[in-house]
Design an enzyme around this catalytic site. Structure first.
Site, PDB file in Angstrom:
ATOM      1  N   LYS A  26      35.999 -82.394  47.928  1.00  0.00           N
ATOM      2  CA  LYS A  26      35.429 -81.903  46.678  1.00  0.00           C
ATOM      3  C   LYS A  26      34.779 -83.070  45.904  1.00  0.00           C
ATOM      4  CE  LYS A  26      38.696 -78.017  46.432  1.00  0.00           C
ATOM      5  NZ  LYS A  26      39.822 -77.392  45.661  1.00  0.00           N
TER       6      LYS A  26
ATOM      7  N   TYR B   7      34.076 -68.933  46.572  1.00  0.00           N
ATOM      8  CA  TYR B   7      35.307 -68.603  45.844  1.00  0.00           C
ATOM      9  C   TYR B   7      35.306 -67.163  45.329  1.00  0.00           C
ATOM     10  CZ  TYR B   7      37.090 -73.434  45.900  1.00  0.00           C
ATOM     11  OH  TYR B   7      37.615 -74.653  46.276  1.00  0.00           O
TER      12      TYR B   7
ATOM     13  N   PHE C 121      40.409 -69.313  35.547  1.00  0.00           N
ATOM     14  CA  PHE C 121      39.909 -70.654  35.846  1.00  0.00           C
ATOM     15  C   PHE C 121      38.626 -70.643  36.689  1.00  0.00           C
ATOM     16  CE2 PHE C 121      43.235 -69.694  39.045  1.00  0.00           C
ATOM     17  CZ  PHE C 121      42.518 -69.829  40.222  1.00  0.00           C
TER      18      PHE C 121
ATOM     19  N   ARG D  57      45.997 -76.997  56.659  1.00  0.00           N
ATOM     20  CA  ARG D  57      46.602 -76.651  55.360  1.00  0.00           C
ATOM     21  C   ARG D  57      47.854 -77.506  55.110  1.00  0.00           C
ATOM     22  NH1 ARG D  57      44.326 -73.091  51.590  1.00  0.00           N
ATOM     23  NH2 ARG D  57      46.362 -72.161  51.209  1.00  0.00           N
TER      24      ARG D  57
ATOM     25  N   THR E  20      48.565 -76.486  46.673  1.00  0.00           N
ATOM     26  CA  THR E  20      47.418 -76.418  45.749  1.00  0.00           C
ATOM     27  C   THR E  20      47.609 -77.346  44.549  1.00  0.00           C
ATOM     28  OG1 THR E  20      47.091 -74.121  46.433  1.00  0.00           O
ATOM     29  CG2 THR E  20      46.001 -74.815  44.395  1.00  0.00           C
TER      30      THR E  20
ATOM     31  N   ASN F 148      41.962 -81.388  42.923  1.00  0.00           N
ATOM     32  CA  ASN F 148      42.835 -81.559  44.094  1.00  0.00           C
ATOM     33  C   ASN F 148      42.121 -82.016  45.367  1.00  0.00           C
ATOM     34  OD1 ASN F 148      41.722 -79.113  44.811  1.00  0.00           O
ATOM     35  ND2 ASN F 148      43.630 -77.940  44.677  1.00  0.00           N
TER      36      ASN F 148
ATOM     37  N   HIS G 275      39.383 -79.037  50.116  1.00  0.00           N
ATOM     38  CA  HIS G 275      39.533 -77.605  50.409  1.00  0.00           C
ATOM     39  C   HIS G 275      39.816 -77.418  51.891  1.00  0.00           C
ATOM     40  CE1 HIS G 275      38.629 -73.311  50.822  1.00  0.00           C
ATOM     41  NE2 HIS G 275      37.960 -73.660  51.905  1.00  0.00           N
TER      42      HIS G 275
ATOM     43  N   GLU H  68      33.583 -69.240  56.192  1.00  0.00           N
ATOM     44  CA  GLU H  68      33.172 -70.383  55.371  1.00  0.00           C
ATOM     45  C   GLU H  68      32.246 -71.334  56.140  1.00  0.00           C
ATOM     46  OE1 GLU H  68      36.942 -71.861  53.927  1.00  0.00           O
ATOM     47  OE2 GLU H  68      37.246 -70.088  52.663  1.00  0.00           O
TER      48      GLU H  68
HETATM   49  P1  DAT Z   1      43.838 -73.756  47.811  1.00  0.00           P
HETATM   50  O1  DAT Z   1      42.674 -74.673  47.475  1.00  0.00           O
HETATM   51  O2  DAT Z   1      45.118 -74.533  47.964  1.00  0.00           O
HETATM   52  O3  DAT Z   1      43.548 -72.852  48.988  1.00  0.00           O
HETATM   53  P2  DAT Z   1      43.440 -71.417  46.126  1.00  0.00           P
HETATM   54  O4  DAT Z   1      42.601 -70.871  47.219  1.00  0.00           O
HETATM   55  O5  DAT Z   1      44.539 -70.553  45.583  1.00  0.00           O
HETATM   56  O6  DAT Z   1      44.082 -72.830  46.532  1.00  0.00           O
HETATM   57  O7  DAT Z   1      42.505 -71.814  44.891  1.00  0.00           O
HETATM   58  C1  DAT Z   1      41.264 -72.445  45.125  1.00  0.00           C
HETATM   59  C2  DAT Z   1      41.094 -73.558  44.123  1.00  0.00           C
HETATM   60  O8  DAT Z   1      41.070 -73.019  42.801  1.00  0.00           O
HETATM   61  C3  DAT Z   1      42.223 -74.577  44.095  1.00  0.00           C
HETATM   62  O9  DAT Z   1      42.073 -75.564  45.099  1.00  0.00           O
HETATM   63  C4  DAT Z   1      42.105 -75.135  42.698  1.00  0.00           C
HETATM   64  C5  DAT Z   1      41.704 -73.927  41.893  1.00  0.00           C
HETATM   65  N1  DAT Z   1      42.884 -73.277  41.312  1.00  0.00           N
HETATM   66  C6  DAT Z   1      43.774 -72.484  41.942  1.00  0.00           C
HETATM   67  N2  DAT Z   1      44.745 -72.069  41.128  1.00  0.00           N
HETATM   68  C7  DAT Z   1      44.460 -72.615  39.911  1.00  0.00           C
HETATM   69  C8  DAT Z   1      45.085 -72.585  38.633  1.00  0.00           C
HETATM   70  N3  DAT Z   1      46.200 -71.886  38.429  1.00  0.00           N
HETATM   71  N4  DAT Z   1      44.506 -73.294  37.629  1.00  0.00           N
HETATM   72  C9  DAT Z   1      43.366 -73.993  37.834  1.00  0.00           C
HETATM   73  N5  DAT Z   1      42.728 -74.068  39.016  1.00  0.00           N
HETATM   74  C10 DAT Z   1      43.265 -73.396  40.044  1.00  0.00           C
HETATM   75 MG    MG Z   2      42.159 -71.303  49.156  1.00  0.00          MG
END
Ligand code: DAT
Ligand code: MG
Length: 151
Positions: free
Chosen positions: A11, A51, A59, A87, A93, A114, A117, A128
């Protein structure tokens, strides 16, 4: 034992913080096969499509701003079990909950920054990779080390 593909992306924070080599290295050393790689400025519409499942989340707008805030490094990796294994290498996350030894556990402190991805299923891996890479950007090849990774 199914060969899978996963979409991994450094990212914008990972690029800005100079973590590109470190992150690529984790997957490379593990023994997965790199089949696609590029530095790329993500346009708004692609970020929104990537997304799409999170569109209803509070968010979401900040997430789209973050992902489009600077160049990302797009990668496609191939291997048996690569989706779930990547993963695990990435970690939870929320980086504060991610185990030490994982990318997020070692290199990040906040969910909104973080650094990386990874696709969450083989189906999303395919979806993707098709979204982020064009025709001719995925390379099929046989690494010289292949017989030393699997018997
Ligand atoms: P991951 O990236 O671990 O697959 P995800 O698919 O649930 O997680 O979410 C995608 C991204 O969105 C994640 O890397 C960061 C952001 N995100 C997820 N949950 C969040 C939250 N509660 N507050 C802020 N950003 C969040
Ligand atoms: Mg995800």
């Amino acid at each position: 034992e199914q060969v899978e593909e996963t979409y991994i992306m450094v990212k914008p924070d990972g690029v800005q913080r100079g973590l590109v080599g470190e992150i690529i290295s984790r997957f490379e050393k593990k023994g997965f096969k790199l089949i696609g790689l590029k530095l790329f400025q993500c346009p708004q519409d692609l970020a929104e499509e990537h997304y799409i499942d999170l569109k209803a989340k509070s968010f979401y707008p900040k997430l789209i701003d973050y992902i489009t805030s600077g160049p990302v490094v797009c990668m496609a990796w191939e291997g048996i079990g690569v989706v779930a294994s990547a993963r695990k290498l990435i970690g939870s996350t929320n980086p504060l909950q991610a185990e030490p030894g994982t990318i997020r556990g070692d290199l990040a402190v906040q969910t909104g920054r973080n650094v990386v991805h990874g696709s969450d299923s083989p189906e999303n891996g395919k979806r993707e990779i098709a979204l982020w890479f064009g025709e001719g950007e995925i390379c099929e090849w046989t690494p010289a080390q292949a017989p030393w990774l699997r018997e």
